[in-house]
Design a protein around this motif. Structure first.
Motif, PDB file in Angstrom:
ATOM      1  N   THR A 162       0.850  -1.199   0.000  1.00 58.22           N
ATOM      2  CA  THR A 162       0.000   0.000   0.000  1.00 58.22           C
ATOM      3  C   THR A 162       0.877   1.236   0.000  1.00 58.22           C
ATOM      4  OG1 THR A 162      -0.134  -0.076   2.425  1.00 58.22           O
ATOM      5  CG2 THR A 162      -1.913  -1.135   1.178  1.00 58.22           C
ATOM      6  N   GLY A 163       0.304   2.336  -0.514  1.00 59.83           N
ATOM      7  CA  GLY A 163       1.059   3.576  -0.626  1.00 59.83           C
ATOM      8  C   GLY A 163       1.725   3.733  -1.983  1.00 59.83           C
ATOM      9  N   ILE A 164       1.211   3.022  -2.994  1.00 58.37           N
ATOM     10  CA  ILE A 164       1.786   3.088  -4.337  1.00 58.37           C
ATOM     11  C   ILE A 164       1.307   4.367  -5.020  1.00 58.37           C
ATOM     12  CG2 ILE A 164       1.970   1.930  -6.553  1.00 58.37           C
ATOM     13  CD1 ILE A 164       3.311   0.432  -4.289  1.00 58.37           C
ATOM     14  N   GLU A 165       2.244   5.192  -5.465  1.00 58.81           N
ATOM     15  CA  GLU A 165       1.919   6.429  -6.163  1.00 58.81           C
ATOM     16  C   GLU A 165       2.056   6.234  -7.675  1.00 58.81           C
ATOM     17  OE1 GLU A 165       0.634   8.928  -4.712  1.00 58.81           O
ATOM     18  OE2 GLU A 165       0.987   8.344  -2.629  1.00 58.81           O
ATOM     19  N   SER A 166       1.625   7.252  -8.427  1.00 58.97           N
ATOM     20  CA  SER A 166       1.591   7.133  -9.880  1.00 58.97           C
ATOM     21  C   SER A 166       2.979   7.072 -10.508  1.00 58.97           C
ATOM     22  CB  SER A 166       0.813   8.315 -10.477  1.00 58.97           C
ATOM     23  OG  SER A 166       1.403   9.548 -10.088  1.00 58.97           O
ATOM     24  N   ASP A 167       4.010   7.574  -9.812  1.00 59.11           N
ATOM     25  CA  ASP A 167       5.352   7.554 -10.381  1.00 59.11           C
ATOM     26  C   ASP A 167       6.105   6.266 -10.081  1.00 59.11           C
ATOM     27  OD1 ASP A 167       5.432   8.094  -7.683  1.00 59.11           O
ATOM     28  OD2 ASP A 167       7.184   9.407  -7.815  1.00 59.11           O
ATOM     29  N   ILE A 168       5.462   5.308  -9.421  1.00 57.37           N
ATOM     30  CA  ILE A 168       6.078   4.003  -9.144  1.00 57.37           C
ATOM     31  C   ILE A 168       5.630   3.024 -10.215  1.00 57.37           C
ATOM     32  CG2 ILE A 168       6.259   2.107  -7.506  1.00 57.37           C
ATOM     33  CD1 ILE A 168       5.820   4.054  -5.257  1.00 57.37           C
ATOM     34  N   THR A 169       6.574   2.458 -10.938  1.00 58.19           N
ATOM     35  CA  THR A 169       6.270   1.530 -12.020  1.00 58.19           C
ATOM     36  C   THR A 169       6.517   0.092 -11.586  1.00 58.19           C
ATOM     37  OG1 THR A 169       8.520   1.693 -12.917  1.00 58.19           O
ATOM     38  CG2 THR A 169       6.881   3.293 -13.711  1.00 58.19           C
ATOM     39  N   ASN A 174      11.235   5.190  -4.637  1.00 60.66           N
ATOM     40  CA  ASN A 174      11.097   6.534  -5.236  1.00 60.66           C
ATOM     41  C   ASN A 174      10.691   7.576  -4.194  1.00 60.66           C
ATOM     42  OD1 ASN A 174      11.725   5.312  -7.617  1.00 60.66           O
ATOM     43  ND2 ASN A 174       9.709   5.490  -8.546  1.00 60.66           N
ATOM     44  N   ASP A 175      11.309   7.466  -3.015  1.00 60.01           N
ATOM     45  CA  ASP A 175      11.053   8.404  -1.908  1.00 60.01           C
ATOM     46  C   ASP A 175       9.615   8.319  -1.397  1.00 60.01           C
ATOM     47  OD1 ASP A 175      13.645   9.347  -1.982  1.00 60.01           O
ATOM     48  OD2 ASP A 175      13.182  10.923  -3.433  1.00 60.01           O
ATOM     49  N   HIS A 176       8.964   7.169  -1.583  1.00 64.04           N
ATOM     50  CA  HIS A 176       7.628   6.930  -1.045  1.00 64.04           C
ATOM     51  C   HIS A 176       7.701   5.767  -0.052  1.00 64.04           C
ATOM     52  CE1 HIS A 176       5.781   9.684  -3.861  1.00 64.04           C
ATOM     53  NE2 HIS A 176       6.342   9.046  -4.877  1.00 64.04           N
ATOM     54  N   VAL A 177       7.094   5.963   1.105  1.00 63.57           N
ATOM     55  CA  VAL A 177       7.073   4.913   2.117  1.00 63.57           C
ATOM     56  C   VAL A 177       6.001   3.887   1.749  1.00 63.57           C
ATOM     57  CG1 VAL A 177       6.758   4.394   4.558  1.00 63.57           C
ATOM     58  CG2 VAL A 177       7.878   6.516   3.873  1.00 63.57           C
ATOM     59  N   ILE A 178       6.406   2.635   1.563  1.00 67.75           N
ATOM     60  CA  ILE A 178       5.508   1.563   1.153  1.00 67.75           C
ATOM     61  C   ILE A 178       5.310   0.623   2.332  1.00 67.75           C
ATOM     62  CG2 ILE A 178       5.078  -0.244  -0.542  1.00 67.75           C
ATOM     63  CD1 ILE A 178       5.293   2.580  -1.700  1.00 67.75           C
ATOM     64  N   ARG A 179       4.050   0.283   2.612  1.00 65.27           N
ATOM     65  CA  ARG A 179       3.733  -0.647   3.690  1.00 65.27           C
ATOM     66  C   ARG A 179       3.535  -2.038   3.111  1.00 65.27           C
ATOM     67  NH1 ARG A 179       1.662   4.267   4.694  1.00 65.27           N
ATOM     68  NH2 ARG A 179       1.973   5.174   6.762  1.00 65.27           N
ATOM     69  N   VAL A 180       4.190  -3.016   3.725  1.00 71.92           N
ATOM     70  CA  VAL A 180       4.209  -4.388   3.220  1.00 71.92           C
ATOM     71  C   VAL A 180       3.398  -5.277   4.154  1.00 71.92           C
ATOM     72  CG1 VAL A 180       5.684  -6.331   2.559  1.00 71.92           C
ATOM     73  CG2 VAL A 180       6.483  -3.985   2.212  1.00 71.92           C
ATOM     74  N   GLN A 181       2.503  -6.059   3.574  1.00 75.87           N
ATOM     75  CA  GLN A 181       1.691  -7.023   4.314  1.00 75.87           C
ATOM     76  C   GLN A 181       1.635  -8.331   3.524  1.00 75.87           C
ATOM     77  OE1 GLN A 181       0.361  -6.502   7.330  1.00 75.87           O
ATOM     78  NE2 GLN A 181       0.942  -4.334   7.468  1.00 75.87           N
ATOM     79  N   TRP A 182       1.252  -9.395   4.213  1.00 78.48           N
ATOM     80  CA  TRP A 182       1.059 -10.667   3.531  1.00 78.48           C
ATOM     81  C   TRP A 182      -0.233 -10.617   2.722  1.00 78.48           C
ATOM     82  CZ3 TRP A 182       4.190 -14.633   2.659  1.00 78.48           C
ATOM     83  CH2 TRP A 182       5.306 -14.827   3.484  1.00 78.48           C
ATOM     84  N   GLY A 183      -0.218 -11.256   1.566  1.00 80.19           N
ATOM     85  CA  GLY A 183      -1.428 -11.372   0.776  1.00 80.19           C
ATOM     86  C   GLY A 183      -2.369 -12.413   1.359  1.00 80.19           C
ATOM     87  N   LYS A 184      -3.599 -12.395   0.904  1.00 79.93           N
ATOM     88  CA  LYS A 184      -4.618 -13.334   1.385  1.00 79.93           C
ATOM     89  C   LYS A 184      -5.020 -14.273   0.254  1.00 79.93           C
ATOM     90  CE  LYS A 184      -6.561 -10.186   4.823  1.00 79.93           C
ATOM     91  NZ  LYS A 184      -7.795  -9.516   5.313  1.00 79.93           N
ATOM     92  N   PRO A 185      -5.332 -15.530   0.595  1.00 84.17           N
ATOM     93  CA  PRO A 185      -5.750 -16.470  -0.463  1.00 84.17           C
ATOM     94  C   PRO A 185      -7.114 -16.109  -1.009  1.00 84.17           C
ATOM     95  CG  PRO A 185      -6.011 -17.474   1.685  1.00 84.17           C
ATOM     96  CD  PRO A 185      -5.323 -16.153   1.922  1.00 84.17           C
ATOM     97  N   LYS A 186      -7.378 -16.554  -2.234  1.00 83.43           N
ATOM     98  CA  LYS A 186      -8.677 -16.313  -2.845  1.00 83.43           C
ATOM     99  C   LYS A 186      -9.757 -17.121  -2.141  1.00 83.43           C
ATOM    100  CE  LYS A 186      -6.890 -15.276  -7.465  1.00 83.43           C
ATOM    101  NZ  LYS A 186      -6.948 -15.658  -8.901  1.00 83.43           N
ATOM    102  N   VAL A 187     -10.882 -16.465  -1.902  1.00 87.22           N
ATOM    103  CA  VAL A 187     -11.996 -17.130  -1.226  1.00 87.22           C
ATOM    104  C   VAL A 187     -12.689 -18.053  -2.220  1.00 87.22           C
ATOM    105  CG1 VAL A 187     -14.135 -16.796   0.029  1.00 87.22           C
ATOM    106  CG2 VAL A 187     -12.270 -15.162   0.289  1.00 87.22           C
ATOM    107  N   GLN A 188     -12.754 -19.340  -1.888  1.00 91.78           N
ATOM    108  CA  GLN A 188     -13.415 -20.324  -2.735  1.00 91.78           C
ATOM    109  C   GLN A 188     -14.679 -20.795  -2.035  1.00 91.78           C
ATOM    110  OE1 GLN A 188     -10.573 -23.388  -3.553  1.00 91.78           O
ATOM    111  NE2 GLN A 188      -9.217 -22.046  -4.735  1.00 91.78           N
ATOM    112  N   GLY A 189     -15.809 -20.333  -2.513  1.00 91.36           N
ATOM    113  CA  GLY A 189     -17.085 -20.673  -1.901  1.00 91.36           C
ATOM    114  C   GLY A 189     -17.521 -22.075  -2.254  1.00 91.36           C
ATOM    115  N   PRO A 190     -18.469 -22.659  -1.486  1.00 93.63           N
ATOM    116  CA  PRO A 190     -18.966 -24.007  -1.793  1.00 93.63           C
ATOM    117  C   PRO A 190     -19.764 -24.019  -3.072  1.00 93.63           C
ATOM    118  CG  PRO A 190     -20.263 -22.996  -0.051  1.00 93.63           C
ATOM    119  CD  PRO A 190     -19.113 -22.070  -0.312  1.00 93.63           C
ATOM    120  N   LYS A 191     -19.581 -25.060  -3.854  1.00 95.23           N
ATOM    121  CA  LYS A 191     -20.317 -25.202  -5.104  1.00 95.23           C
ATOM    122  C   LYS A 191     -21.729 -25.680  -4.822  1.00 95.23           C
ATOM    123  CE  LYS A 191     -16.206 -26.289  -7.826  1.00 95.23           C
ATOM    124  NZ  LYS A 191     -15.593 -27.269  -8.748  1.00 95.23           N
TER     125      LYS A 191
END
Length: 361
Positions: A225-232, A282-299
């Motif tokens: 999080t904290g991604i700005e437009s000048d970060i590619t 690029n002089d922007h503070v970026i916060r790093v977190q773990w990603g979450k798995p995709k929610v798979q609902g019951p069929k």
């Protein structure tokens, strides 16, 4: 008390972006020597304005001399550069408070500092701090204006159940929350003592700087999080490639976030260990977190039945020539058990050509 010659007269206040508001054409009222500074007691020029629609009117609370000595906003008494309470900034930068707290000594100190400021002398040391301490301060700094702080105050008549103005009431109709954050004092915020907001931030930053690993070993992605437009995408890969092989990088500029998908779990763990609370792109503070798995609902049962039928019944493209030869052709039109012909165009023998009716000559 200070003499009239030492009173402060200014043309524009020292404000942060949040207090000033998002309106570039803000209108202010100016009153010379309209109020005493709540820190040093010196009469100064007060300004009053509305930062935006649906917000309350704001005014300056301290003089510009006291604001310059602490590099603070004249209204919210927060740091102008990072948007943090002064107690948080001084604690992280390890800056000692050299200002006296008694009224007489504070007035004398303020007069001497005002004379030095008028001669262009640098009286603060906030610009000459350790680079490591400055990086630590950037990690918790507020990067965007927080306009929610400009909301109207709570309506006291609504709390008593006596407000009859309804939607026309300029104050908020909600019940106040009883916590320690409502017990704030301007002098405590300025001198950095007993500030509940600052204490809450410091308690959050003093926690262990490690993220708990998710139990699901299949998670190999990080959420930024904290991604700005000048970060590619290349900038993110250049920062994280040293920790392991990267499968893909997905950037969502609208939400100012990104996902970094590693090929291995060990690479993702190493990236979290090194980049958590220590990621600057690029002089922007970026916060790093773990990603979450995709929610798979019951069929559902219907979906499973349809899937089983589709597996048992082959499609037309999967049929062989022998299967097609065994298929029973449809009965001719007009046969018993079929619907009668209503129009000549339903007869396949005509092939869409309806014979013209004979006319008499």
């Amino acid at each position: 008390m200070s003499t009239r010659q030492e009173w402060e007269d200014s043309e524009f206040p020292i404000l942060c972006e949040t207090c000033l508001g998002d309106n570039p054409y803000v209108r202010m009222t100016r009153q010379g020597y309209g109020k005493d500074c709540k820190i040093c007691g010196k009469p100064f020029t007060i300004f009053k304005w509305c930062p935006g629609a649906g917000m309350r009117y704001k005014k300056t609370e301290i003089c510009q001399t006291c604001a310059k000595l602490k590099n603070a906003c004249q209204t919210c008494i927060l740091d102008l550069e990072n948007g943090l309470p002064l107690q948080v900034r001084d604690t992280i930068l390890n800056t000692a408070n050299e200002m006296p707290t008694s009224d007489i000594n504070l007035q004398y100190y303020s007069q001497n500092m005002d004379k030095q400021l008028n001669h262009g002398a640098a009286v603060t040391s906030y610009g000459r701090v350790d680079s490591l301490a400055r990086e630590s301060l950037k990690r918790i700094a507020r990067t965007e204006p927080y306009y929610k702080r400009n909301r109207p105050h709570i309506c006291s008549f609504f709390v008593k159940g006596e407000c009859k103005r309804g939607e026309e009431c300029p104050y908020r109709h909600e019940l106040p929350k009883e916590n320690e954050l409502i017990k704030q004092n301007i002098k405590d915020r300025y001198f950095g003592t007993n500030d509940p907001v600052a204490q809450k931030i410091l308690n959050r930053t003093n926690k262990a700087s490690k993220l708990k690993k998710p139990e699901d070993k299949s998670i190999t992605s990080l959420f930024l999080t904290g991604i700005e437009s000048d970060i590619t995408e290349k900038d993110i890969k250049n920062f994280f490639y040293a920790f392991g092989e990267i499968k893909s990088v997905v950037i969502i500029y609208k939400s100012k976030c990104a996902f970094v998908n590693f090929a291995t779990r060990s690479g993702a763990e190493l990236a979290v260990e090194k980049a958590y609370n220590n990621c600057n792109i690029n002089d922007h503070v970026i916060r790093v977190q773990w990603g979450k798995p995709k929610v798979q609902g019951p069929k559902s049962e219907s979906t499973s039945k349809d899937a089983s039928k589709s597996e048992q019944t082959p499609s037309y493209n999967q049929l062989t020539y022998s299967d097609l030869s065994k298929m029973v052709p449809p009965p001719p039109p007009g046969a018993p058990g079929t619907q009668p012909l209503l129009y000549p165009s339903q007869d396949p023998t005509y092939l869409g050509n309806i014979p013209a009716k004979k006319t008499r000559n």
